[in-house]
Design an enzyme around this catalytic site. Structure first.
Site, mmCIF file in Angstrom:
data_model
loop_
_atom_site.group_PDB
_atom_site.id
_atom_site.type_symbol
_atom_site.label_atom_id
_atom_site.label_comp_id
_atom_site.label_asym_id
_atom_site.label_seq_id
_atom_site.Cartn_x
_atom_site.Cartn_y
_atom_site.Cartn_z
ATOM 1 N N GLY A 23 0.656 -1.203 -0.160
ATOM 2 C CA GLY A 23 0.058 -0.048 0.105
ATOM 3 C C GLY A 23 0.781 1.173 -0.185
ATOM 4 O O GLY A 23 0.519 2.297 0.702
ATOM 5 N N ALA A 24 1.819 1.427 -0.577
ATOM 6 C CA ALA A 24 2.896 2.448 -0.631
ATOM 7 C C ALA A 24 2.445 3.411 -1.584
ATOM 8 O O ALA A 24 3.246 4.770 -1.723
ATOM 9 C CB ALA A 24 4.529 1.977 -1.119
ATOM 10 N N ASN A 25 1.337 3.258 -2.203
ATOM 11 C CA ASN A 25 0.891 4.421 -3.145
ATOM 12 C C ASN A 25 0.244 5.891 -2.587
ATOM 13 O O ASN A 25 0.243 6.733 -3.304
ATOM 14 C CB ASN A 25 0.092 4.071 -4.363
ATOM 15 C CG ASN A 25 -0.917 3.324 -3.861
ATOM 16 O OD1 ASN A 25 -1.084 2.401 -3.129
ATOM 17 N ND2 ASN A 25 -2.240 3.875 -4.065
ATOM 18 N N GLY A 27 -1.139 7.841 1.329
ATOM 19 C CA GLY A 27 -0.990 7.684 3.015
ATOM 20 C C GLY A 27 0.284 7.674 3.676
ATOM 21 O O GLY A 27 1.383 7.820 3.159
ATOM 22 N N ILE A 28 -0.080 6.873 4.737
ATOM 23 C CA ILE A 28 1.363 6.618 5.523
ATOM 24 C C ILE A 28 2.307 5.493 5.062
ATOM 25 O O ILE A 28 3.666 5.627 5.143
ATOM 26 C CB ILE A 28 1.195 6.013 7.084
ATOM 27 C CG1 ILE A 28 0.438 4.574 7.005
ATOM 28 C CG2 ILE A 28 0.118 7.255 7.779
ATOM 29 C CD1 ILE A 28 0.102 4.172 8.455
ATOM 30 N N GLY A 29 1.687 4.622 4.072
ATOM 31 C CA GLY A 29 2.597 3.727 3.280
ATOM 32 C C GLY A 29 3.706 4.534 2.397
ATOM 33 O O GLY A 29 4.744 4.200 2.372
ATOM 34 N N SER A 140 -3.953 -0.580 14.733
ATOM 35 C CA SER A 140 -4.877 0.456 14.930
ATOM 36 C C SER A 140 -5.115 0.536 16.407
ATOM 37 O O SER A 140 -5.488 -0.689 16.988
ATOM 38 C CB SER A 140 -6.165 0.709 14.075
ATOM 39 O OG SER A 140 -6.876 1.840 14.517
ATOM 40 N N TYR A 167 -13.681 -3.980 11.229
ATOM 41 C CA TYR A 167 -12.306 -3.271 11.176
ATOM 42 C C TYR A 167 -11.498 -3.574 12.461
ATOM 43 O O TYR A 167 -10.271 -4.124 12.416
ATOM 44 C CB TYR A 167 -12.709 -1.897 10.855
ATOM 45 C CG TYR A 167 -10.994 -1.232 10.747
ATOM 46 C CD1 TYR A 167 -10.284 -1.263 9.857
ATOM 47 C CD2 TYR A 167 -10.675 -0.494 11.891
ATOM 48 C CE1 TYR A 167 -9.042 -0.520 9.835
ATOM 49 C CE2 TYR A 167 -9.649 0.249 11.863
ATOM 50 C CZ TYR A 167 -8.808 0.131 10.825
ATOM 51 O OH TYR A 167 -7.704 0.894 10.671
#
Length: 302
Positions: A23-25, A27-29, A140, A167
């Site tokens: 998920g590096a594309n 946000g925090i990633g 989280s 979640y």
């Protein structure tokens, strides 16, 4: 364990090291990937949409590449792992989905549990023979929510689906996974460490897909006026990935209610510290994903 405002400029030199960030594309990633690349690491953007991944990676200063990975499809996870060659120093299990309307992964699992936990569970086990340093899984503070325990009788929440409850269960699973992974690594004599982190309240696009319109409005307002930015939200992940911490450590912000601040070691719920639940979840996850701990023969049963 205070960190005296530790930030991304305090990263060690990572030249010659390779990191995978799911998920590096965005946000925090993305912020974690940027910081790792600036510190000299070669960063692999493991993303569902390679086109978006390439656009994000193009703006990063440092050594990067983009590979497709859909955590909601175990065949994609297996393909990603099968294509891996050579050492992998850091695996950042960062990608996730949050408070979605009820839906299923390609393999039929509840989407949040399947993506946030099972996808990363399978990815970690399949890549572990290559990993030499650290596995960091992003959880989280909301792991305390929902029923507060793993519903082993209904992991897919088919009988009582709740976006927030599903979640919370997936984020609790992330912590139990880290706990049991570290136990297995220790028992097998592996030097690899498993740690976990949470970003506090960070403004990202993760919240924009909530099932409830009211929740989306509330989160939009909160992101603007209460949350820290995604760069600050990435700091606990970076700290958990690079600092000399005990295995199974959990890192989060040091501010009020762990909502914002500098990274530090934080507590977790009693359910997230339950070794028997962690072992049970591991066994079930092996059955669901068809993957196993690669050093299994060295780990005592019971």
């Amino acid at each position: 364990m205070a960190t005296d405002k530790w930030n991304a400029t305090d990263l060690p030199d990572l030249t010659g090291r390779t990191a995978v960030v799911t998920g590096a594309n965005s946000g925090i990633g993305l912020k974690a990937a940027e910081a790792l690349a600036r510190a000299g690491a070669h960063v692999v953007f493991a993303v569902r949409d390679p086109e978006r991944g390439r656009a994000a990676a193009a703006a990063v200063h440092g050594s990067t590449e983009v590979r497709r990975l859909d955590l909601a499809d175990l065949s994609s996870v297996r393909e990603f792992a099968a294509d891996w060659k050579g050492e992998l120093h850091l695996l950042l299990n960062n990608a996730g989905v949050m408070m979605l309307p009820e839906q299923r992964t390609r393999d039929g699992f509840e989407m949040q549990f399947g993506t946030n936990h099972l996808g990363h569970f399978a990815l970690t086990n399949l890549l572990l023979p290559h990993i030499t340093d650290r596995v960091v899984t992003v959880s989280s503070g909301l792991h305390r929510g929902g029923t507060g325990v793993i519903d082993f009788a209904d992991l897919n929440r088919a009988a009582h689906y709740s976006p927030t409850g599903a979640y919370a269960q997936s984020k609790l699973a992330n912590l139990l996974f880290t706990l049991e992974l570290q136990r297995r690594l220790t028992e097998s004599g592996s030097p690899v460490r498993a740690t976990a982190a949470h970003p506090g309240y960070a403004a990202t696009n993760l919240q924009s897909h909530a099932a409830s319109p009211l929740s989306r409005v509330f989160m939009k307002v909160g992101n603007r006026f209460m949350a820290q930015d995604d760069a600050a939200g990435a700091l606990p992940t970076l700290y958990a990935a690079t600092q000399d911490l005990p295995g199974a450590s959990y890192v989060g912000p040091d501010g009020f209610q762990e909502m914002r601040g500098a990274p530090t070691l934080v507590g977790r719920s009693a359910a997230a510290s339950d070794p028997e639940a962690a072992k049970r979840l591991w066994t079930v996850s092996e059955e669901l994903t068809g993957t196993r701990f690669p050093l299994e023969a060295a780990v005592p049963r019971g």
